[in-house]
Write an enzyme that holds these catalytic residues in place. Structure first.
Site, PDB file in Angstrom:
ATOM      1  N   LEU A  95      83.731 -26.782 -57.117  1.00 45.07           N
ATOM      2  CA  LEU A  95      84.957 -27.372 -56.564  1.00 45.07           C
ATOM      3  C   LEU A  95      85.891 -27.890 -57.657  1.00 45.07           C
ATOM      4  O   LEU A  95      85.458 -28.438 -58.669  1.00 45.07           O
ATOM      5  CB  LEU A  95      84.598 -28.516 -55.610  1.00 45.07           C
ATOM      6  CG  LEU A  95      83.692 -28.152 -54.424  1.00 45.07           C
ATOM      7  CD1 LEU A  95      83.525 -29.363 -53.506  1.00 45.07           C
ATOM      8  CD2 LEU A  95      84.229 -26.962 -53.641  1.00 45.07           C
ATOM      9  N   HIS A  96      87.187 -27.683 -57.421  1.00 44.60           N
ATOM     10  CA  HIS A  96      88.232 -28.181 -58.323  1.00 44.60           C
ATOM     11  C   HIS A  96      89.309 -28.839 -57.468  1.00 44.60           C
ATOM     12  O   HIS A  96      89.140 -28.983 -56.241  1.00 44.60           O
ATOM     13  CB  HIS A  96      88.781 -27.031 -59.186  1.00 44.60           C
ATOM     14  CG  HIS A  96      89.171 -25.818 -58.378  1.00 44.60           C
ATOM     15  ND1 HIS A  96      90.196 -25.833 -57.472  1.00 44.60           N
ATOM     16  CD2 HIS A  96      88.638 -24.568 -58.324  1.00 44.60           C
ATOM     17  CE1 HIS A  96      90.312 -24.643 -56.916  1.00 44.60           C
ATOM     18  NE2 HIS A  96      89.358 -23.852 -57.402  1.00 44.60           N
TER      19      HIS A  96
ATOM     20  N   HIS B 254      90.338 -27.199 -54.109  1.00 45.98           N
ATOM     21  CA  HIS B 254      89.450 -27.510 -52.989  1.00 45.98           C
ATOM     22  C   HIS B 254      89.673 -28.950 -52.513  1.00 45.98           C
ATOM     23  O   HIS B 254      89.668 -29.226 -51.318  1.00 45.98           O
ATOM     24  CB  HIS B 254      87.989 -27.367 -53.415  1.00 45.98           C
ATOM     25  CG  HIS B 254      87.600 -25.990 -53.875  1.00 45.98           C
ATOM     26  ND1 HIS B 254      87.324 -25.684 -55.182  1.00 45.98           N
ATOM     27  CD2 HIS B 254      87.449 -24.824 -53.195  1.00 45.98           C
ATOM     28  CE1 HIS B 254      86.996 -24.409 -55.289  1.00 45.98           C
ATOM     29  NE2 HIS B 254      87.070 -23.862 -54.106  1.00 45.98           N
TER      30      HIS B 254
ATOM     31  N   ASP C 149      94.510 -17.831 -51.883  1.00 43.50           N
ATOM     32  CA  ASP C 149      93.973 -16.541 -51.430  1.00 43.50           C
ATOM     33  C   ASP C 149      94.801 -16.100 -50.226  1.00 43.50           C
ATOM     34  O   ASP C 149      94.351 -16.146 -49.082  1.00 43.50           O
ATOM     35  CB  ASP C 149      92.491 -16.703 -51.079  1.00 43.50           C
ATOM     36  CG  ASP C 149      91.683 -17.141 -52.286  1.00 43.50           C
ATOM     37  OD1 ASP C 149      91.315 -16.288 -53.092  1.00 43.50           O
ATOM     38  OD2 ASP C 149      91.472 -18.360 -52.449  1.00 43.50           O
TER      39      ASP C 149
ATOM     40  N   SER D 155      91.177 -22.042 -60.116  1.00 45.99           N
ATOM     41  CA  SER D 155      90.174 -21.133 -59.584  1.00 45.99           C
ATOM     42  C   SER D 155      88.828 -21.507 -60.177  1.00 45.99           C
ATOM     43  O   SER D 155      88.753 -21.917 -61.342  1.00 45.99           O
ATOM     44  CB  SER D 155      90.524 -19.694 -59.981  1.00 45.99           C
ATOM     45  OG  SER D 155      89.389 -18.853 -59.829  1.00 45.99           O
ATOM     46  N   SER D 156      87.773 -21.353 -59.395  1.00 46.12           N
ATOM     47  CA  SER D 156      86.425 -21.643 -59.901  1.00 46.12           C
ATOM     48  C   SER D 156      86.108 -20.749 -61.094  1.00 46.12           C
ATOM     49  O   SER D 156      85.289 -21.100 -61.941  1.00 46.12           O
ATOM     50  CB  SER D 156      85.387 -21.418 -58.801  1.00 46.12           C
ATOM     51  OG  SER D 156      85.710 -22.190 -57.671  1.00 46.12           O
TER      52      SER D 156
HETATM   53  P1  AMP Z   1      86.570 -20.439 -52.840  1.00 46.22           P
HETATM   54  O1  AMP Z   1      85.562 -21.501 -53.107  1.00 46.22           O
HETATM   55  O2  AMP Z   1      87.184 -19.862 -54.063  1.00 46.22           O
HETATM   56  O3  AMP Z   1      86.065 -19.407 -51.868  1.00 46.22           O
HETATM   57  O4  AMP Z   1      87.762 -21.169 -52.108  1.00 46.22           O
HETATM   58  C1  AMP Z   1      87.544 -21.963 -50.978  1.00 46.22           C
HETATM   59  C2  AMP Z   1      88.890 -22.345 -50.398  1.00 46.22           C
HETATM   60  O5  AMP Z   1      89.637 -23.055 -51.371  1.00 46.22           O
HETATM   61  C3  AMP Z   1      89.721 -21.105 -50.002  1.00 46.22           C
HETATM   62  O6  AMP Z   1      90.393 -21.385 -48.795  1.00 46.22           O
HETATM   63  C4  AMP Z   1      90.676 -20.991 -51.155  1.00 46.22           C
HETATM   64  O7  AMP Z   1      91.896 -20.363 -50.803  1.00 46.22           O
HETATM   65  C5  AMP Z   1      90.907 -22.459 -51.500  1.00 46.22           C
HETATM   66  N1  AMP Z   1      91.405 -22.575 -52.872  1.00 46.22           N
HETATM   67  C6  AMP Z   1      90.821 -22.084 -53.999  1.00 46.22           C
HETATM   68  N2  AMP Z   1      91.606 -22.319 -55.072  1.00 46.22           N
HETATM   69  C7  AMP Z   1      92.712 -22.961 -54.614  1.00 46.22           C
HETATM   70  C8  AMP Z   1      93.906 -23.469 -55.217  1.00 46.22           C
HETATM   71  N3  AMP Z   1      94.135 -23.343 -56.528  1.00 46.22           N
HETATM   72  N4  AMP Z   1      94.811 -24.053 -54.428  1.00 46.22           N
HETATM   73  C9  AMP Z   1      94.607 -24.172 -53.085  1.00 46.22           C
HETATM   74  N5  AMP Z   1      93.520 -23.730 -52.454  1.00 46.22           N
HETATM   75  C10 AMP Z   1      92.572 -23.126 -53.197  1.00 46.22           C
END
Ligand code: AMP
Length: 282
Positions: A33-34, A37, A151, A186-187
């Protein structure tokens, strides 16, 4: 904050909230998480009585086994962030719990939303996304679910899934969060070294070029072509696509981008790390 690994236990906890007439908001993630999230958790916290976070690195959405293997895991830090943001339940199932030993998923066809761009360059990716999000939606049965505009194409896929199969659930698109230098959070960014990160900044810069071209009313096709040529000349950047699309249908909007909902989108491999970014241009 409670941590739960089984669907059955999760459902019984959610039932309990329902009997108290509490609204449930759901934030699905793959962990690491960043602040992107975090912003989803905060928006969910503002809109719902109960916030459920899931952390599950979904094997069926990875078209590249190496990407799956090297996907970052930071569970302790993730749980600290979740707790600090007032998350009520964290759902952390294992693969067996979600798939019961059967990792084959059905193909999904939502037209250009699943066929183009991410659908084209990451074959089977959206089949895996829909499979896991459908299972999670069934398990959590939230009133609202929160997804990042980072995304953007995934968000369009989820909106379509919800409209067909979960019509009572609200899907909330949340703004893309960037680092101070402009890189979309991004992760996967932690896999970039300083040089890679510098190269990665080209993505948001190119989106800026397209935005300016749109504001100035200059030729978008020429701007896209210029970006493709520039990318081809940069070592260690493999541009997968750059285009202007309708953010709902993911049909291309080259030539007719002066309509609300037009977004510039880009995907590239930078030092072997796959990155995506987007911005509204109208
Ligand atoms: P992930 O863990 O990458 O599958 O992302 C989980 C959720 O967090 C998804 O709905 C992503 O679109 C959202 N997310 C990831 N990075 C960002 C970001 N930089 N800004 C906003 N939402 C994000």
């Amino acid at each position: 904050m409670e941590t739960i690994a089984s669907v059955e236990k999760l459902q019984s906890r959610i039932e309990h909230f329902r009997t108290q007439m509490l609204t449930v908001g759901f934030v699905p993630t793959m962990g690491a998480l960043h602040n992107g999230h975090k912003s989803l958790l905060q928006i969910a916290r503002n809109q719902c009585d109960v916030v459920v976070l899931s952390i599950f690195v979904n094997p069926t959405q990875f078209n590249d086994p190496q990407d799956f293997k090297s996907y970052p895991l930071t569970m302790d830090e993730d749980l600290s962030m979740a707790s600090a943001e007032g998350v009520d339940l964290v759902f952390i199932p294992n693969v067996q719990e979600m798939y019961g030993g059967n990792l084959s998923v059905d193909p999904v066809d939502y037209g250009s939303i699943t066929k183009e761009y991410e659908g084209l360059t990451r074959k089977g990716h959206f089949d895996g996304v829909v499979a896991i999000v459908r299972k999670l939606f069934q398990a959590v049965n939230s009133d609202a679910s929160f997804f990042g505009e980072k995304d953007l194409q995934q968000l369009a896929v989820i909106r379509r899934l919800a409209s067909e199969e979960f019509p009572n659930m609200k899907i909330v698109g949340c703004p893309l969060v960037r680092d101070a230098d402009g890189l979309a959070m991004s992760s996967r960014n932690i896999r970039l070294d300083a040089n890679g990160r510098n190269r990665a900044l080209n993505l948001s810069r190119w989106l800026g070029v397209l935005r300016i071209a749109a504001v100035e009313g200059s030729d978008i096709d020429a701007a896209l072509e210029g970006i493709r040529m520039e990318a081809a000349a940069i070592e260690n950047i493999d541009l997968e696509y750059v285009d202007v699309v309708d953010s709902t249908t993911f049909a291309t909007r080259r030539g007719e981008w002066k309509t609300k909902g037009s977004h510039a989108i880009v995907a590239a491999n930078v030092d072997g790390v796959r990155l995506i970014d987007n911005c509204a241009i109208h």
